[in-house]
Design a protein around this motif. Structure first.
Motif, PDB file in Angstrom:
ATOM      1  N   GLU A   9       1.108  -1.140   0.249  1.00  0.00           N
ATOM      2  CA  GLU A   9      -0.375   0.166  -0.338  1.00  0.00           C
ATOM      3  C   GLU A   9       0.411   1.484  -0.341  1.00  0.00           C
ATOM      4  O   GLU A   9       0.733   2.454  -1.246  1.00  0.00           O
ATOM      5  CB  GLU A   9      -0.866  -0.025   1.015  1.00  0.00           C
ATOM      6  N   ASN A  10       2.316   1.606   0.557  1.00  0.00           N
ATOM      7  CA  ASN A  10       3.094   2.105   1.037  1.00  0.00           C
ATOM      8  C   ASN A  10       3.566   2.668  -0.632  1.00  0.00           C
ATOM      9  O   ASN A  10       3.163   3.684  -1.362  1.00  0.00           O
ATOM     10  CB  ASN A  10       3.960   2.471   1.683  1.00  0.00           C
ATOM     11  N   VAL A  11       3.819   1.398  -1.086  1.00  0.00           N
ATOM     12  CA  VAL A  11       4.773   1.874  -3.253  1.00  0.00           C
ATOM     13  C   VAL A  11       3.166   2.968  -3.989  1.00  0.00           C
ATOM     14  O   VAL A  11       3.697   3.050  -4.514  1.00  0.00           O
ATOM     15  CB  VAL A  11       4.852   0.812  -3.190  1.00  0.00           C
ATOM     16  N   LYS A  12       1.732   1.723  -3.746  1.00  0.00           N
ATOM     17  CA  LYS A  12       1.131   2.526  -4.119  1.00  0.00           C
ATOM     18  C   LYS A  12       1.057   3.987  -4.052  1.00  0.00           C
ATOM     19  O   LYS A  12       0.388   4.446  -4.534  1.00  0.00           O
ATOM     20  CB  LYS A  12      -0.382   1.167  -3.907  1.00  0.00           C
ATOM     21  N   ARG A  13       1.153   4.739  -2.899  1.00  0.00           N
ATOM     22  CA  ARG A  13       1.117   5.458  -2.784  1.00  0.00           C
ATOM     23  C   ARG A  13       1.658   6.153  -3.259  1.00  0.00           C
ATOM     24  O   ARG A  13       1.825   7.607  -3.366  1.00  0.00           O
ATOM     25  CB  ARG A  13       0.390   5.575  -1.230  1.00  0.00           C
ATOM     26  N   LEU A  21       4.055   5.888  -5.554  1.00  0.00           N
ATOM     27  CA  LEU A  21       3.735   5.925  -7.123  1.00  0.00           C
ATOM     28  C   LEU A  21       2.624   6.482  -7.381  1.00  0.00           C
ATOM     29  O   LEU A  21       3.051   7.335  -8.272  1.00  0.00           O
ATOM     30  CB  LEU A  21       3.813   4.587  -7.915  1.00  0.00           C
ATOM     31  N   ALA A  22       1.732   6.702  -6.434  1.00  0.00           N
ATOM     32  CA  ALA A  22       0.628   7.980  -7.216  1.00  0.00           C
ATOM     33  C   ALA A  22       1.497   9.331  -7.037  1.00  0.00           C
ATOM     34  O   ALA A  22       0.549  10.159  -8.002  1.00  0.00           O
ATOM     35  CB  ALA A  22      -0.414   7.220  -6.399  1.00  0.00           C
ATOM     36  N   GLU A  23       1.815   9.561  -5.623  1.00  0.00           N
ATOM     37  CA  GLU A  23       2.281  10.746  -5.447  1.00  0.00           C
ATOM     38  C   GLU A  23       3.743  11.062  -7.099  1.00  0.00           C
ATOM     39  O   GLU A  23       3.025  12.280  -7.531  1.00  0.00           O
ATOM     40  CB  GLU A  23       2.924  10.891  -4.168  1.00  0.00           C
ATOM     41  N   ILE A  24       4.077  10.724  -7.050  1.00  0.00           N
ATOM     42  CA  ILE A  24       5.423  10.524  -7.679  1.00  0.00           C
ATOM     43  C   ILE A  24       4.252  11.056  -9.470  1.00  0.00           C
ATOM     44  O   ILE A  24       4.825  11.835 -10.263  1.00  0.00           O
ATOM     45  CB  ILE A  24       6.221   9.152  -8.380  1.00  0.00           C
ATOM     46  N   ARG A  25       3.144  10.144  -9.877  1.00  0.00           N
ATOM     47  CA  ARG A  25       2.771  10.303 -11.239  1.00  0.00           C
ATOM     48  C   ARG A  25       1.937  11.390 -10.813  1.00  0.00           C
ATOM     49  O   ARG A  25       2.103  12.135 -12.238  1.00  0.00           O
ATOM     50  CB  ARG A  25       1.456   8.813 -11.244  1.00  0.00           C
ATOM     51  N   ALA A  26       1.675  12.160  -9.790  1.00  0.00           N
ATOM     52  CA  ALA A  26       0.323  13.213  -9.605  1.00  0.00           C
ATOM     53  C   ALA A  26       1.581  14.739  -9.867  1.00  0.00           C
ATOM     54  O   ALA A  26       1.189  15.707 -10.645  1.00  0.00           O
ATOM     55  CB  ALA A  26      -0.289  13.452  -8.476  1.00  0.00           C
ATOM     56  N   ALA A  27       3.061  13.625  -9.085  1.00  0.00           N
ATOM     57  CA  ALA A  27       3.914  15.039  -9.341  1.00  0.00           C
ATOM     58  C   ALA A  27       4.584  15.740 -11.145  1.00  0.00           C
ATOM     59  O   ALA A  27       4.217  16.469 -11.326  1.00  0.00           O
ATOM     60  CB  ALA A  27       4.935  14.950  -8.613  1.00  0.00           C
TER      61      ALA A  27
END
Length: 79
Positions: free
Chosen positions: A60-64, A66-72
């Motif tokens: 779950e931490n990895v998914k979170r 990755l989502a932050e990186i994609r958003a950035a």
């Protein structure tokens, strides 16, 4: 509420047991038989689902992250 299912990498159990035995002065030897299957059975007996990708929280931490990186990246690309 249904409790969340935990998963854990069986090889982590093998590592913990190996180091515990070594700390007790024993000299475990890896080789011959694959300890992953018995470790997975031990996890199942403890009510934990063995999963090669590790425990659920790490996933779950990895998914979170990755989502932050994609958003950035997408926010930055759109500017």
């Amino acid at each position: 509420m249904e409790p969340t299912r935990e998963s854990f990498n069986p090889w982590s159990v093998v590592n913990v047991v190996f180091h515990h035995l070594a700390a007790q002065g024993l000299h475990p030897i890896l080789g011959g038989a694959d300890p992953g299957a018995p470790a997975a059975e031990l996890l199942r007996a403890l009510g934990i689902e063995p999963a090669a990708e590790g425990d659920r929280q790490v996933g779950e931490n990895v998914k979170r992250q990755l989502a932050e990186i994609r958003a950035a990246m997408f926010d930055e690309a759109g500017s």
